[in-house]
Design a protein around this motif. Sequence first.
Motif, PDB file in Angstrom:
ATOM      1  N   TRP A 128     -27.329 -16.109  46.723  1.00  0.00           N
ATOM      2  CA  TRP A 128     -28.362 -17.082  47.100  1.00  0.00           C
ATOM      3  C   TRP A 128     -28.516 -17.222  48.606  1.00  0.00           C
ATOM      4  O   TRP A 128     -29.628 -17.441  49.097  1.00  0.00           O
ATOM      5  N   VAL A 129     -27.440 -17.066  49.355  1.00  0.00           N
ATOM      6  CA  VAL A 129     -27.551 -17.070  50.816  1.00  0.00           C
ATOM      7  C   VAL A 129     -28.461 -15.926  51.262  1.00  0.00           C
ATOM      8  O   VAL A 129     -29.363 -16.107  52.081  1.00  0.00           O
ATOM      9  N   ASN A 130     -28.241 -14.736  50.709  1.00  0.00           N
ATOM     10  CA  ASN A 130     -29.064 -13.582  51.088  1.00  0.00           C
ATOM     11  C   ASN A 130     -30.513 -13.739  50.634  1.00  0.00           C
ATOM     12  O   ASN A 130     -31.440 -13.388  51.368  1.00  0.00           O
ATOM     13  N   VAL A 131     -30.723 -14.282  49.462  1.00  0.00           N
ATOM     14  CA  VAL A 131     -32.092 -14.480  48.961  1.00  0.00           C
ATOM     15  C   VAL A 131     -32.817 -15.533  49.805  1.00  0.00           C
ATOM     16  O   VAL A 131     -33.974 -15.339  50.198  1.00  0.00           O
ATOM     17  N   GLY A 177     -24.488  -5.086  38.397  1.00  0.00           N
ATOM     18  CA  GLY A 177     -25.506  -6.115  38.196  1.00  0.00           C
ATOM     19  C   GLY A 177     -25.771  -6.898  39.467  1.00  0.00           C
ATOM     20  O   GLY A 177     -26.921  -7.162  39.827  1.00  0.00           O
ATOM     21  N   TYR A 178     -24.704  -7.246  40.179  1.00  0.00           N
ATOM     22  CA  TYR A 178     -24.812  -7.973  41.446  1.00  0.00           C
ATOM     23  C   TYR A 178     -25.542  -7.129  42.480  1.00  0.00           C
ATOM     24  O   TYR A 178     -26.430  -7.621  43.188  1.00  0.00           O
ATOM     25  N   LEU A 179     -25.196  -5.862  42.552  1.00  0.00           N
ATOM     26  CA  LEU A 179     -25.838  -4.948  43.495  1.00  0.00           C
ATOM     27  C   LEU A 179     -27.345  -4.898  43.249  1.00  0.00           C
ATOM     28  O   LEU A 179     -28.143  -5.077  44.165  1.00  0.00           O
ATOM     29  N   LEU A 223     -30.550  -6.967  45.438  1.00  0.00           N
ATOM     30  CA  LEU A 223     -31.606  -6.149  46.021  1.00  0.00           C
ATOM     31  C   LEU A 223     -32.982  -6.577  45.493  1.00  0.00           C
ATOM     32  O   LEU A 223     -33.911  -6.812  46.265  1.00  0.00           O
ATOM     33  N   CYS A 224     -33.106  -6.701  44.187  1.00  0.00           N
ATOM     34  CA  CYS A 224     -34.401  -7.053  43.585  1.00  0.00           C
ATOM     35  C   CYS A 224     -34.865  -8.452  43.977  1.00  0.00           C
ATOM     36  O   CYS A 224     -36.024  -8.645  44.361  1.00  0.00           O
ATOM     37  N   ALA A 227     -38.118 -12.074  47.170  1.00  0.00           N
ATOM     38  CA  ALA A 227     -38.202 -13.303  47.975  1.00  0.00           C
ATOM     39  C   ALA A 227     -38.971 -13.075  49.263  1.00  0.00           C
ATOM     40  O   ALA A 227     -39.853 -13.868  49.613  1.00  0.00           O
ATOM     41  N   VAL A 228     -38.675 -11.996  49.960  1.00  0.00           N
ATOM     42  CA  VAL A 228     -39.377 -11.753  51.224  1.00  0.00           C
ATOM     43  C   VAL A 228     -40.845 -11.426  50.955  1.00  0.00           C
ATOM     44  O   VAL A 228     -41.732 -11.885  51.675  1.00  0.00           O
ATOM     45  N   TRP A 229     -41.131 -10.664  49.917  1.00  0.00           N
ATOM     46  CA  TRP A 229     -42.522 -10.338  49.600  1.00  0.00           C
ATOM     47  C   TRP A 229     -43.290 -11.596  49.182  1.00  0.00           C
ATOM     48  O   TRP A 229     -44.396 -11.836  49.651  1.00  0.00           O
ATOM     49  N   THR A 230     -42.700 -12.390  48.315  1.00  0.00           N
ATOM     50  CA  THR A 230     -43.369 -13.591  47.808  1.00  0.00           C
ATOM     51  C   THR A 230     -43.637 -14.597  48.922  1.00  0.00           C
ATOM     52  O   THR A 230     -44.747 -15.131  49.028  1.00  0.00           O
ATOM     53  N   THR A 231     -42.641 -14.868  49.741  1.00  0.00           N
ATOM     54  CA  THR A 231     -42.855 -15.858  50.799  1.00  0.00           C
ATOM     55  C   THR A 231     -43.831 -15.355  51.862  1.00  0.00           C
ATOM     56  O   THR A 231     -44.597 -16.143  52.407  1.00  0.00           O
TER      57      THR A 231
END
Length: 166
Positions: A65-68, A127-129, A133-134, A139-143
């Motif tokens: 969540w920090v990275n997202v 799964g975490y990897l 990434l996804c 998040a960056v695309w949406t925002t």
Amino acid sequence: MPNEPVETAQAAPAGPAVRPAAPWREQAPVIGVVAAGGAIGACARYGAALLWPTASGAFPWTTLWVNVIGCAVMGILMVLVTEVRPVHRLVRPFFGTGVLGGFTTFSTYAVDIRTLTDGDEARTALGYLALTLCIALAAVWTTTHLTRRVVAGVRRTGGREDGGAA
């Protein structure tokens, strides 16, 4: 005189001119704001890890969540500082490279994956990897997309809440 050499002009090299490296005094403010921003971002990330610690072998939700969140804020920031209005030359290095670079953490992400793999949690690690990434890219695309839409709406209405009606 028939045997005298003819002087020819040298052609300028093709391609963009190479700009000499900026002197230290021009780079010092950038390095300073990146360092200050990085300290702030790293402290915020550390605070998140203290508030929401990850147990050994557990899914590293805090790092995810920090990275997202960092990617989402980066999407907003880049639209605002590159498309909306000119800002001081140190704003982008302070917030983008400094604060968000210190807040987000590829190194902890990589260590989390290795820790999960070493602890026989290869499926969780994979799964975490993929999930990080996804979701981070989404998040960056949406925002970025939403910030552009909000900015366009504000420009259309002139910033008034009533839709521009006088």
